[in-house]
Enzyme design. Sequence first.
Site, PDB file in Angstrom:
ATOM      1  N   THR A  71      71.149  77.590  -1.246  1.00 25.25           N
ATOM      2  CA  THR A  71      70.939  78.725  -0.335  1.00 25.25           C
ATOM      3  C   THR A  71      70.355  78.297   0.999  1.00 25.25           C
ATOM      4  OG1 THR A  71      70.777  80.323  -2.118  1.00 25.25           O
ATOM      5  CG2 THR A  71      69.595  80.870  -0.095  1.00 25.25           C
TER       6      THR A  71
HETATM    7  N1  LIG Z   1      68.026  79.882  -3.690  1.00 27.61           N
HETATM    8  C1  LIG Z   1      69.041  79.138  -4.133  1.00 27.61           C
HETATM    9  O1  LIG Z   1      69.222  78.037  -3.650  1.00 27.61           O
HETATM   10  C2  LIG Z   1      69.899  79.703  -5.230  1.00 27.61           C
HETATM   11  C3  LIG Z   1      71.309  79.214  -5.257  1.00 27.61           C
HETATM   12  N2  LIG Z   1      72.076  79.925  -6.273  1.00 27.61           N
HETATM   13  C4  LIG Z   1      71.391  77.733  -5.587  1.00 27.61           C
HETATM   14  O2  LIG Z   1      70.794  77.305  -6.545  1.00 27.61           O
HETATM   15  O3  LIG Z   1      72.115  77.006  -4.928  1.00 27.61           O
END
Ligand SMILES: NC(=O)C[C@H](N)C(=O)O
Length: 163
Positions: A13
């Site tokens: 993210t």
């Molecule tokens: N906050 C994040 O990075 C969650 C994302 N789904 C990941 O693990 O890449």
Amino acid sequence: MTDMIDIFTTGGTIDKVYFDALSEFQIGPAAIPDMLRENNVHVPHRVTQLMRKDSLELDDADREAIRAAVAASDASRILVTHGTDTMVVTGRVLAGIASKTIVITGAMQPASVRASDAEFNVGFALAAVQTLPPGVYVAMNGMIFDPEKTVKDRAGSRFVQEG
Ligand SMILES: NC(=O)C[C@H](N)C(=O)O
């Protein structure tokens, strides 16, 4: 304190950007080079984008590729940016690489949005990687975690040490 820091980015993210036409977030170029430049960071470093994946999509081969890149680095201080959902899993795969301080960080909100924890986490992780002894650490939201004993608390948007 002035050792070269090798920074590997893997997606997550932290690197997501909003595509208006698609009405969705996708992983873009690594956020960290602009972040370090804008914050006037002159710590010697180099940035390599290893992959652009949400960490829920990383498989064993991806994790082995991350491990191989870290192991092959001539730097003793390594920062990995990574999706939060599985950063502890990758942390466990990185265990046992001798004589390196390896710090993994990421963000709950993309660096590209205003209310993001990305810059705080990267700044904190940069301090951690320069000061901690060799080992593998997750540095998130002002705390250092042992990946072997840590889980992400999704509902609480935080990491929690177990045991
Ligand atoms: N906050 C994040 O990075 C969650 C994302 N789904 C990941 O693990 O890449």
